[in-house]
Design a protein around this motif. Structure first.
Motif, short mmCIF file in Angstrom:
data_model
loop_
_atom_site.label_atom_id
_atom_site.label_comp_id
_atom_site.label_asym_id
_atom_site.label_seq_id
_atom_site.Cartn_x
_atom_site.Cartn_y
_atom_site.Cartn_z
N ALA A 136 0.93 -1.17 0.02
CA ALA A 136 0.10 0.10 -0.15
C ALA A 136 1.02 1.15 0.03
O ALA A 136 1.11 1.70 0.85
CB ALA A 136 -0.99 -0.01 1.29
N VAL A 137 1.29 1.54 -1.29
CA VAL A 137 2.26 2.74 -1.11
C VAL A 137 1.81 3.64 -2.16
O VAL A 137 0.85 3.62 -3.03
CB VAL A 137 3.56 2.08 -1.90
CG1 VAL A 137 4.32 0.97 -1.01
CG2 VAL A 137 3.50 1.70 -3.37
N GLY A 138 2.57 4.97 -1.99
CA GLY A 138 1.88 6.36 -2.61
C GLY A 138 0.49 6.31 -2.70
O GLY A 138 0.11 6.49 -1.52
N GLY A 139 -0.08 6.72 -3.65
CA GLY A 139 -1.58 6.93 -3.47
C GLY A 139 -2.37 5.68 -3.05
O GLY A 139 -3.59 5.78 -2.74
N SER A 156 1.89 -7.07 4.89
CA SER A 156 1.67 -5.75 4.18
C SER A 156 2.87 -4.72 4.30
O SER A 156 3.57 -4.73 5.59
CB SER A 156 0.50 -5.06 4.52
OG SER A 156 -0.53 -6.07 4.46
N ARG A 157 2.99 -3.85 3.36
CA ARG A 157 4.09 -2.76 3.62
C ARG A 157 3.47 -1.35 3.15
O ARG A 157 2.50 -1.29 2.19
CB ARG A 157 5.33 -3.17 2.67
CG ARG A 157 6.01 -4.37 3.12
CD ARG A 157 6.84 -4.06 4.57
NE ARG A 157 7.52 -5.42 4.89
CZ ARG A 157 7.19 -6.35 5.44
NH1 ARG A 157 5.83 -6.35 6.00
NH2 ARG A 157 7.85 -7.37 5.80
N PHE A 158 3.85 -0.43 3.99
CA PHE A 158 3.11 0.87 3.75
C PHE A 158 4.28 1.74 3.26
O PHE A 158 5.23 1.94 4.16
CB PHE A 158 2.21 1.32 4.90
CG PHE A 158 1.31 0.25 5.01
CD1 PHE A 158 0.05 0.65 4.98
CD2 PHE A 158 1.68 -0.90 5.98
CE1 PHE A 158 -1.01 -0.59 5.17
CE2 PHE A 158 0.52 -2.00 6.35
CZ PHE A 158 -0.47 -1.54 5.75
N GLY A 159 4.10 2.77 2.37
CA GLY A 159 5.22 4.03 2.40
C GLY A 159 4.71 4.81 1.49
O GLY A 159 3.53 4.74 0.62
N ALA A 196 6.90 0.73 5.84
CA ALA A 196 7.01 0.52 7.11
C ALA A 196 6.14 -0.81 7.17
O ALA A 196 5.55 -1.32 6.09
CB ALA A 196 5.83 1.36 7.92
N THR A 197 6.30 -1.78 8.04
CA THR A 197 5.89 -3.03 8.20
C THR A 197 4.30 -2.93 8.66
O THR A 197 4.06 -2.02 9.13
CB THR A 197 6.65 -3.82 9.20
OG1 THR A 197 6.64 -3.25 10.57
CG2 THR A 197 8.22 -4.06 8.66
N ALA A 198 3.60 -4.01 8.68
CA ALA A 198 2.49 -3.87 9.15
C ALA A 198 2.45 -3.67 10.68
O ALA A 198 1.44 -3.01 11.20
CB ALA A 198 1.72 -5.19 8.92
N VAL A 207 -3.02 1.32 10.84
CA VAL A 207 -3.95 0.16 10.64
C VAL A 207 -4.52 -0.17 11.83
O VAL A 207 -4.05 0.11 12.93
CB VAL A 207 -3.41 -1.02 9.87
CG1 VAL A 207 -2.82 -0.71 8.53
CG2 VAL A 207 -2.35 -1.73 10.81
N GLN A 208 -5.63 -0.83 11.89
CA GLN A 208 -6.43 -1.11 13.34
C GLN A 208 -5.92 -2.56 13.67
O GLN A 208 -6.07 -2.70 14.86
CB GLN A 208 -7.79 -0.58 13.23
CG GLN A 208 -8.15 0.78 13.42
CD GLN A 208 -7.49 1.45 12.37
OE1 GLN A 208 -8.01 1.22 10.94
NE2 GLN A 208 -6.77 2.49 12.58
N LYS A 209 -5.94 -3.26 12.84
CA LYS A 209 -5.57 -4.72 13.12
C LYS A 209 -4.66 -5.30 12.07
O LYS A 209 -4.83 -5.03 10.84
CB LYS A 209 -7.01 -5.49 13.32
CG LYS A 209 -6.79 -7.03 13.87
CD LYS A 209 -8.14 -7.45 14.28
CE LYS A 209 -7.69 -8.93 15.19
NZ LYS A 209 -9.22 -9.35 15.71
N VAL A 210 -3.92 -6.37 12.60
CA VAL A 210 -2.85 -6.93 11.68
C VAL A 210 -3.11 -8.52 12.02
O VAL A 210 -3.17 -9.11 13.21
CB VAL A 210 -1.56 -6.72 11.80
CG1 VAL A 210 -0.60 -7.59 11.11
CG2 VAL A 210 -1.17 -5.16 11.49
#
Length: 296
Positions: A136-139, A156-159, A196-198, A207-210
């Motif tokens: 889940a990156v950028g837009g 999941s990964r976020f950035g 970022a990691t989950a 996020v609210q739950k992993v």
């Protein structure tokens, strides 16, 4: 196309499968599931080979979808996901930037399309759940933050690694992300280009739950079903009041707060909920206006 569902397992079956091509327009699939008189909607980004990156047409389609759902009184909850299992969304399609996002005039139109999509998601009166698998990156990260609740798999990964592109954050996206993780963490994501990691996303409140990857669909289905079976008055009021709570000038005397209280305490859902609690049965809520169980 509307498909009737009877239980959480039926919704899980839909989430386990890729949407059929007849549900897809401009890379966005829309599946409407009927739960009695209520509707649950699954919106899927369908470019798995490109990690579900959206081009300009896709962003505009996303805005149209949510703008059309906004006034549908049957909708109780929407799930947003990415096809393929490897990515929720990789943001904008960089391959079309030379033709559609270079130069301030073209960029203004492109950025407006992204902002309109995010604003459309934020403005619907019902909850929107982001089911996040993979990137889940950028837009794509910004899209997730426009939703009300985010559930993610452990991988999941976020950035927002836009420093390698030379684009700037829009105000709508900045408010969505910084509102969850704070300005400093948003700056870190942009400046570092790190993903970022989950677990890190969970610690930040992104996020609210992993859950484990194999449990994500079931967890999402359970949450969606629970929302659909809860009091619509409570669910919609929660979204409205939490939005108002961000403004310190708003008090309990605010017109909307008074209106929501009147709807709840003069309506039928409260009577139904209390009656069900006192005799130990499952509440059967209507739309909050029609008497339940034939009461007048």
């Amino acid at each position: 196309m509307i498909r009737a569902i009877e239980a959480t397992e039926d919704l899980l079956t839909v989430l386990d499968a890729e949407p059929s091509p007849d549900c897809v327009e401009d890379m966005i699939a829309v599946q409407t599931l009927a739960l009695g008189s209520k509707a649950l909607v699954v919106v899927t980004l369908t470019r798995p080979a490109q990690h579900n990156a959206l081009n300009l047409a896709g962003w505009r389609r996303l805005a149209r979808v949510f703008n059309s759902l906004r006034d549908d009184s049957t909708v109780r909850v929407v799930i947003v996901r990415g096809a393929g299992g490897r990515a929720f969304g990789a943001g904008a399609d960089i391959s079309e930037f030379p033709a559609k996002r270079l130069g301030s005039a073209a960029a203004d139109q492109y950025n407006a399309a992204i902002a309109s999509a995010l604003q459309a998601i934020q403005s619907v009166p019902f909850p929107v759940i982001a089911m996040i698998e993979g990137l889940a990156v950028g837009g794509g990260c910004e899209l997730a933050t426009a939703c009300d609740v985010r559930l993610a798999s452990t991988g999941s990964r976020f950035g927002i690694p836009i420093g390698r592109l030379g684009v700037t954050l829009g105000l709508t996206e900045t408010r969505a992300v910084a509102g969850l993780i704070g300005a400093a963490n948003l700056k870190y994501l942009v400046y570092s280009g790190a993903l970022a990691t989950a677990d890190q996303a969970l610690a930040w409140g992104l996020v609210q739950k992993v859950v484990e990857a194999g449990e994500l669909r079931a967890e999402t289905a359970r949450l969606a079903r629970n929302i659909a079976e809860s009091s619509e008055i409570t669910v919609r009021a929660t979204k409205q009041v939490t939005a108002l709570a961000a403004d310190p000038a708003v008090t309990d005397g605010h017109e909307l707060i008074r209106e929501l209280h009147a709807q709840a305490y003069d309506g039928d859902d409260l009577r139904e909920g209390v009656d069900a609690f006192l005799i130990g049965r499952t509440p059967q809520f209507t739309d909050g206006r029609t008497p339940a169980h034939g009461r007048s």
